[in-house]
Design a protein around this motif. Sequence first.
Motif, short mmCIF file in Angstrom:
data_model
loop_
_atom_site.label_atom_id
_atom_site.label_comp_id
_atom_site.label_asym_id
_atom_site.label_seq_id
_atom_site.Cartn_x
_atom_site.Cartn_y
_atom_site.Cartn_z
N LEU A 10 -8.60 2.13 4.60
CA LEU A 10 -7.36 1.46 4.97
C LEU A 10 -6.23 2.44 5.30
O LEU A 10 -5.09 2.04 5.51
N SER A 11 -6.57 3.74 5.37
CA SER A 11 -5.54 4.73 5.64
C SER A 11 -5.62 5.29 7.06
O SER A 11 -4.94 6.25 7.40
N THR A 44 2.08 10.04 13.74
CA THR A 44 0.92 10.59 13.00
C THR A 44 0.01 11.38 13.94
O THR A 44 -0.59 12.37 13.53
N VAL A 67 -9.37 9.13 13.78
CA VAL A 67 -9.89 10.47 13.47
C VAL A 67 -9.21 11.09 12.25
O VAL A 67 -9.67 12.12 11.75
N THR A 68 -8.15 10.50 11.78
CA THR A 68 -7.55 11.01 10.53
C THR A 68 -8.45 10.74 9.34
O THR A 68 -8.46 11.50 8.37
N GLY A 69 -9.21 9.67 9.42
CA GLY A 69 -10.02 9.33 8.25
C GLY A 69 -11.47 8.99 8.56
O GLY A 69 -12.28 8.86 7.65
N LYS A 117 4.75 -1.34 2.76
CA LYS A 117 4.72 -2.23 3.92
C LYS A 117 6.10 -2.88 4.00
O LYS A 117 6.74 -3.08 2.97
N TRP A 129 1.16 9.61 6.36
CA TRP A 129 1.43 8.17 6.33
C TRP A 129 1.22 7.67 4.92
O TRP A 129 0.20 7.94 4.31
N ILE A 189 -3.13 -2.60 8.01
CA ILE A 189 -2.44 -1.94 9.12
C ILE A 189 -2.20 -0.50 8.67
O ILE A 189 -1.78 -0.27 7.53
N ALA A 190 -2.47 0.46 9.54
CA ALA A 190 -2.21 1.85 9.19
C ALA A 190 -1.79 2.59 10.45
O ALA A 190 -2.39 2.39 11.52
N ALA A 191 -0.78 3.44 10.35
CA ALA A 191 -0.30 4.16 11.52
C ALA A 191 -1.27 5.23 12.02
O ALA A 191 -1.43 5.39 13.24
N PRO A 192 -1.97 5.97 11.14
CA PRO A 192 -2.78 7.10 11.63
C PRO A 192 -3.97 6.67 12.49
O PRO A 192 -4.55 5.60 12.27
N ARG A 242 -4.01 -0.06 14.06
CA ARG A 242 -2.73 0.67 14.10
C ARG A 242 -1.85 0.09 15.20
O ARG A 242 -2.35 -0.53 16.13
N ASP A 243 -0.57 0.31 15.08
CA ASP A 243 0.39 -0.19 16.06
C ASP A 243 0.35 -1.72 16.09
O ASP A 243 -0.03 -2.32 17.09
N ARG A 244 0.73 -2.33 14.99
CA ARG A 244 0.67 -3.79 14.85
C ARG A 244 1.34 -4.51 16.01
O ARG A 244 0.77 -5.45 16.58
N PRO A 253 -8.91 14.58 18.12
CA PRO A 253 -8.50 13.87 19.33
C PRO A 253 -9.39 14.19 20.52
O PRO A 253 -9.64 13.33 21.37
N ASP A 310 4.24 -0.63 10.93
CA ASP A 310 2.98 -0.01 10.48
C ASP A 310 3.13 0.69 9.14
O ASP A 310 2.16 1.20 8.60
N ARG A 320 -2.81 15.72 8.18
CA ARG A 320 -3.49 14.43 8.12
C ARG A 320 -2.88 13.53 7.05
O ARG A 320 -3.13 12.33 7.05
#
Lengths: 233, 233, 233, 233, 233, 233
Positions: E93-94, D18, E144-146, D35, D30, E138-141, E121-123, E63, D174, D27
């Motif tokens: 949650l995104s 991502t 700054v994506t959201g 899950k 994901w 848990i979310a991968a992005p 992120r990155d569980r 970033p 994730d 953006r």
Amino acid sequence: MSDALFEILRKVTTATITTMLLKKGIRRCWMNGPKPLVPRGERLVGRAFTLRFVPVREDVATPESWGHPISTRAAIEEMPEGVIVVADAMGVLSAGIFGDILCARMKKRNVAALVTDGAVRDRAGVLTSALPVWCAGIAAPASVTGLTFVGWQQPIGCGGCAIFPGDVIVADDDGAVVIPQAMLEFVAHEGAEHELYESWVFSEVENGVKLPGLYPPNDDAKARYAAWRKSRS
Amino acid sequence: MSDALFEILRKVTTATITTMLLKKGIRRCWMNGPKPLVPRGERLVGRAFTLRFVPVREDVATPESWGHPISTRAAIEEMPEGVIVVADAMGVLSAGIFGDILCARMKKRNVAALVTDGAVRDRAGVLTSALPVWCAGIAAPASVTGLTFVGWQQPIGCGGCAIFPGDVIVADDDGAVVIPQAMLEFVAHEGAEHELYESWVFSEVENGVKLPGLYPPNDDAKARYAAWRKSRS
Amino acid sequence: MSDALFEILRKVTTATITTMLLKKGIRRCWMNGPKPLVPRGERLVGRAFTLRFVPVREDVATPESWGHPISTRAAIEEMPEGVIVVADAMGVLSAGIFGDILCARMKKRNVAALVTDGAVRDRAGVLTSALPVWCAGIAAPASVTGLTFVGWQQPIGCGGCAIFPGDVIVADDDGAVVIPQAMLEFVAHEGAEHELYESWVFSEVENGVKLPGLYPPNDDAKARYAAWRKSRS
Amino acid sequence: MSDALFEILRKVTTATITTMLLKKGIRRCWMNGPKPLVPRGERLVGRAFTLRFVPVREDVATPESWGHPISTRAAIEEMPEGVIVVADAMGVLSAGIFGDILCARMKKRNVAALVTDGAVRDRAGVLTSALPVWCAGIAAPASVTGLTFVGWQQPIGCGGCAIFPGDVIVADDDGAVVIPQAMLEFVAHEGAEHELYESWVFSEVENGVKLPGLYPPNDDAKARYAAWRKSRS
Amino acid sequence: MSDALFEILRKVTTATITTMLLKKGIRRCWMNGPKPLVPRGERLVGRAFTLRFVPVREDVATPESWGHPISTRAAIEEMPEGVIVVADAMGVLSAGIFGDILCARMKKRNVAALVTDGAVRDRAGVLTSALPVWCAGIAAPASVTGLTFVGWQQPIGCGGCAIFPGDVIVADDDGAVVIPQAMLEFVAHEGAEHELYESWVFSEVENGVKLPGLYPPNDDAKARYAAWRKSRS
Amino acid sequence: MSDALFEILRKVTTATITTMLLKKGIRRCWMNGPKPLVPRGERLVGRAFTLRFVPVREDVATPESWGHPISTRAAIEEMPEGVIVVADAMGVLSAGIFGDILCARMKKRNVAALVTDGAVRDRAGVLTSALPVWCAGIAAPASVTGLTFVGWQQPIGCGGCAIFPGDVIVADDDGAVVIPQAMLEFVAHEGAEHELYESWVFSEVENGVKLPGLYPPNDDAKARYAAWRKSRS
């Protein structure tokens, strides 16, 4: 310079403004939530003056808190003329952040408008105050029923957008948008030009012209528009 | 034959239509979301012409995409006269699928109405276009801010209902319903009959008759209704 | 005694009532959901007569059920004059609990108003019935499409509030609030006093007085208010 | 070439993917919803094979429809080896799109995984089938209770993302991300490089180095990383 | 003194703490959202160190912003030993606010735990860092994506609660609660007493005693408990 | 007779039960919300014993109310052996309706299980009580923080389903379903037959048979199944 740009923006729809910002890579500029309390067809422009609420906590959010140094009352007395107040109510719709008296005081201080992702209370009284209001609902309970006021002129979220003090806010019947200062001139000038072009497209459509090739324009449409535009000046 | 049935349906409320469809085992026929942009008391009937959006992806949903072969512009030029356009916007309320220009072109092509579970943009302009619109909101941003257009005349979902091209749509101040083709005749004839019966019930209630035994009717009420109905013809 | 208190409450806004109840530790008294079908500026007061729905189950929620002993029809015939009917529709907005005929019968029985966190159906017909309605939406489908009626005059939830039969309901353009019987006298008398004070504050604001020290009042403001209040009597 | 890139991607976290896509302005990649049914620490990569559902309609979504030419059964027989099936269930969590038998058949056809923003049914049976599943819930009812299947290999929405047939899907603990074909090479190579850099940062942090200047790196950190990277090769 | 109170609180469930706070009129103290990333049965206590995010805006949430003076990196370096970091992610949650590297750095600085109403992120990496985490997803992005990070040690909202820097946070398998400083001593001492009483009730229930008269206790139960309590000391 | 049917149902998945009920026109029988607190692979069957909550009101929902005649404590003492308690918590997830002590008492009374669309509190203690629980969440606060208990053995809503006292409840890892009494025999016998058929289909799929023609079966598949079924008896 802002004054001239604001004057231009008063004739640019919030719909067009979002399209101009999209050209700059901004997709999050329209606040999802605030709607005109009564649609009147007017468009208002002003600098953002921000207010911030967090959730209620029963030991601090009380009627007594209304007299504290950090209170909505104190914040109102700090508002410069012409600002558009943007209040982060976290989308809470079960408490009204302001009623007739606070709106009347804001009007008296020449605040241009109130924008919030929350609710106002005492709809009849707020309409009497004549303060233009964009909100997401009406609720009878006072703010302290659901919210704690914590300060002003801080960065906030409102309707899914980040709002920084001094950002430019434009509000009309489609809702409210935020323009970052650095993009203000671009948005005003390109936006006004875009409005002109769209007015020509609308008249073409009224004349029966098909959309493909017209909107967006192909070379022929571009030439016809250029000729029309020239003939106007 | 459809024309005559459509004529009958123009006098049957969407409320009554849902009751007739319930008799056929259909509970999912009213779209939860679309409301008249301005309630006018009118009722419109037409075949469904469907549009389909998926979520935005920044590499494909761009202002440039408006000129592509698969675009809302191209879809509009394929719309037959008299259809009711039903747009699956996945309930997204933060982007307006159409504004003044596209609505004006649809109006020009004699599209009967636009129904969507999403939003339209430029409220003032859409009202100027005179296209009757049922939508779930108003949003300033263009469709590409939140949605990608992917085609027309495919099966879609709208407001929790499945809509197939050619289904019959009826829309009034209560919103919009879909009637499967195979049930059209039943709904029109039974619906008209039901409206007549309810008008008699309403007048009975105005005269002070109690509801139990009247609505639904017992044998006595059935007989009185039969007599009244006969006396009218 | 209630009659006199009701008369007083007709002049107290629901906004003020929630503030009075907050003084008694009640934060959950405004129903989140019910809004006037058409804002008319009127305020209504009455005892709660409750109705209760649970979700639909296809074997019991049928048009046939409308003729059963436990039905909305039977409930309506039990409603005393002057009550405000509060219907727990569990916030379901895809089925209308009542249409024109049932509303007309309630009106005929001198029911003061209908309040629900659900929807009504046949908007035009309900307006014709002249029954004042506070609801959370409009939906064409009948109640049995999404709800099963299970009884009346039981404790219910409505818009996030607990409502007990006999509680006092006040509804105006801000929505509807519930007043527990034990707090009725306090709310009426303190509320009326509060309205008077706020009218004075509003006129002070119109005269340019700042909010800090005025609202809430410091000693000076209290003295000025006392003088004004005395001068009025 | 894809095979080699897929091999690389198997070692790149969805979190890193991502971030790489964000560098390209993406953006929305994901899927918010899917899950792992059971987190296993595995990462799968494959081409998207899409399935599309619309809401249920009682006349078409029936157990009989399971034998139709356009059915989930027919779709499964069209799935090439190695694909990741992505099913648009519109976020419906009250019906399971697949159970043990359909998952077992997909496994037999060497489908790599199933990803959906909806639910699966018969949790125990699905686990027995050994098909890796990313879903948003578990629900006992069959798909036809809430959904109508309408086709495969069309553009779809899933978890707020647009998915086109042939896009690359990567799924790990994730969740699942979509990579547009045109960005595949960039994401794989830059992603792998980024993973290496982050592994060095992690070890620096373990050694007590502060984050500012390290992540993102200042010139000194860049030089130290370059040296470390060189020493490894 | 805090240390001793913290020691006591480590043996008081968050369930009991909310009951003690209810006695003081506090109903909003449990954060609705944060859950242990992996339930481990541990209970942690610490002072709140707050972080604040607002929604993303594409011109500021990049970033590159990770290297700014107001950044999550800078905030981490300000965290005192033993604090529980509470991050207001507005329930988004995104996007994951932190991944393995930032969690590892917090662990290195002896931060006790991270609590957020958003996602990480990155569980797998976060679990490797060994920092105890309570989150809502848990979310991968990347954040700054959201989200846009705007500061630390300000009042925030988290999971529907107001959190002020320095409030006491207790987190266990039921989630996280906030204790206002002024009520800390009451909650610790009364809470410990309550736990003792409940352990006696539990053993009574195991012995077959009925609940009415026992929980809450009547005079007889009070006497038996007093005797039991005395016998233990 | 029920006992024998219950014995049969213990071997029928909730997934299959919903398919059998769909054949009878019932689409609303699976409760959307309740999940096993810990998936254990067990399936429980019992008569519904219902509990009902409405929203909190601060003057009635107090710790003192726990000692009233209408209280959860009193309700528990009325529960017959073997019932499955179904609690309508209106989907509220910010208050736990029961903790360790009440669950332990229910276990002691040989209640088979607790099913709710709300939350339980004190997760560790509830697990210790050994009462099987299906719930929609975990929350530390007591029920009175968000809910008012109003009675038992009334019709209720739970997870979008109507539940009447005496309905049959089956719960397994897919959640909980309700079977109307009148359909019990049909569901048990047809369901058991269906399970047998599906086990044969699963083995066919394991052997590489394609789904079309098998599931649903064509004449050939029907014949092969009949032969297999005969060979087993």
